[in-house]
Design an enzyme around this catalytic site. Structure first.
Site, mmCIF file in Angstrom:
data_model
loop_
_atom_site.group_PDB
_atom_site.id
_atom_site.type_symbol
_atom_site.label_atom_id
_atom_site.label_comp_id
_atom_site.label_asym_id
_atom_site.label_seq_id
_atom_site.Cartn_x
_atom_site.Cartn_y
_atom_site.Cartn_z
ATOM 1 N N GLY A 1 12.165 2.415 2.515
ATOM 2 C CA GLY A 1 13.396 3.058 2.064
ATOM 3 C C GLY A 1 14.651 2.220 2.131
ATOM 4 O O GLY A 1 15.749 2.755 1.953
ATOM 5 N N GLY A 2 14.542 0.916 2.367
ATOM 6 C CA GLY A 2 15.735 0.097 2.495
ATOM 7 C C GLY A 2 15.929 -0.930 1.411
ATOM 8 O O GLY A 2 16.896 -1.706 1.442
ATOM 9 N N ASN B 1 6.597 5.731 -0.666
ATOM 10 C CA ASN B 1 7.132 4.862 -1.715
ATOM 11 C C ASN B 1 6.684 3.409 -1.586
ATOM 12 O O ASN B 1 6.478 2.725 -2.590
ATOM 13 C CB ASN B 1 8.662 4.939 -1.681
ATOM 14 C CG ASN B 1 9.333 3.757 -2.339
ATOM 15 O OD1 ASN B 1 9.376 3.638 -3.560
ATOM 16 N ND2 ASN B 1 9.867 2.853 -1.517
ATOM 17 N N TYR C 1 -4.669 -3.247 -6.788
ATOM 18 C CA TYR C 1 -3.484 -2.385 -6.830
ATOM 19 C C TYR C 1 -3.707 -1.180 -7.731
ATOM 20 O O TYR C 1 -3.409 -0.042 -7.348
ATOM 21 C CB TYR C 1 -2.283 -3.208 -7.303
ATOM 22 C CG TYR C 1 -1.020 -2.429 -7.565
ATOM 23 C CD1 TYR C 1 -0.279 -1.889 -6.518
ATOM 24 C CD2 TYR C 1 -0.548 -2.271 -8.873
ATOM 25 C CE1 TYR C 1 0.893 -1.186 -6.764
ATOM 26 C CE2 TYR C 1 0.625 -1.578 -9.126
ATOM 27 C CZ TYR C 1 1.337 -1.035 -8.072
ATOM 28 O OH TYR C 1 2.513 -0.345 -8.322
ATOM 29 N N THR D 1 -6.498 0.142 -8.562
ATOM 30 C CA THR D 1 -7.497 0.995 -7.912
ATOM 31 C C THR D 1 -6.821 1.942 -6.934
ATOM 32 O O THR D 1 -7.117 3.149 -6.892
ATOM 33 C CB THR D 1 -8.538 0.137 -7.182
ATOM 34 O OG1 THR D 1 -9.226 -0.687 -8.133
ATOM 35 C CG2 THR D 1 -9.551 0.991 -6.446
#
Length: 254
Positions: A18-19, A93, A158, A160
């Site tokens: 988140g940064g 994320n 990735y 997958t």
């Protein structure tokens, strides 16, 4: 300027990665709603937190963490819950789309790729369930990608994981729907973060991709904020088990 979702005010939000990149825009978007935001990432985010505090009047809680370490990830989630109350919004994320040739992949790289792109998502979801259940519900938003939908080559481990995130999202939505825990995915197109610009964007490649989009604008990290806020809020209270594609119209489904 973001849409306003009053129910997100004072919500306890936890974001992985988140940064920076898309994650930084998400952190700011939730702060702008008045939410209490905690986030993890490996690199130092003190300067970003200072900026957010000066801009929004309250500081996000930064917890240094390598999300491939499940013990550390769960510990960070526990610290966030102790500080802000039970996590009611989880945004998975963080990801790594490192390019690779399939024939060069060894077990160590495969395990690392799945750990950061899929395993961490599963165990973050698992760890947040009890608190959400006790709170009467919650919202989980899992970032996937249109990469696997397009059948893109050059990062099969990735893609997958991306496909696996969709399957996991649907199963968890079914399993925990009775607890009013909603689980949705968001599938961005090619979002031009600084990392993407530094490592993968070429004028020719970007032009070819934009040509495939129905909407001819480049996608920025901020373009993911309103869709995530919508999925996190009660505005989408009847939505679960869905994958929301936000790609400018590359992948058109129906």
């Amino acid at each position: 300027m973001y849409a306003t979702f009053p129910d997100l005010r004072y919500a306890s939000v936890f974001i992985t990665g988140g940064g920076s990149g898309i994650g930084a825009s998400l952190t700011e978007g939730f702060l702008a709603q008045g939410a209490k935001v905690a986030f993890v990432q490996r690199s130092d985010a003190a300067a970003f937190c200072e900026e957010m505090e000066q801009k929004h009047g309250h500081r996000p809680l930064f917890l240094p963490c390598d999300i491939t370490d499940m013990t550390a990830l769960k510990g960070a989630m526990d610290k966030a819950a102790e500080t802000h109350g039970a996590i009611t919004v989880l945004v998975n994320n963080a990801a790594n789309d490192k390019r690779h040739a399939t024939e060069d992949v060894d077990e160590a790289f495969w395990d690392w790729s799945q750990a950061i792109n899929l395993k961490a998502y599963f165990f973050a979801c698992q760890h947040v369930i009890a608190g959400m259940r006790a709170n009467g519900g919650g919202s989980i938003v899992n970032f996937t990608s249109i990469s696997y939908m397009m059948g893109n080559a050059g990062y099969a481990a990735y893609t997958t994981a991306n496909s696996g995130i969709n399957g996991m999202t649907r199963s968890l939505a079914r399993e925990f729907g009775p607890d009013r825990i909603r689980v949705n995915a968001i599938a961005p197109g090619w979002v031009l973060t600084q990392k993407q610009k530094d490592m993968w964007v070429t004028p020719e490649g970007l032009a070819a991709h934009i040509d495939r989009q129905c909407l001819k604008d480049e996608l920025a990290p901020e373009d993911m904020v309103d869709p995530v806020l919508f999925l996190a809020s009660k505005a989408s209270k009847a939505m679960t088990g869905q994958s929301l594609v936000v790609d400018g119209g590359v992948v058109v489904t129906g």
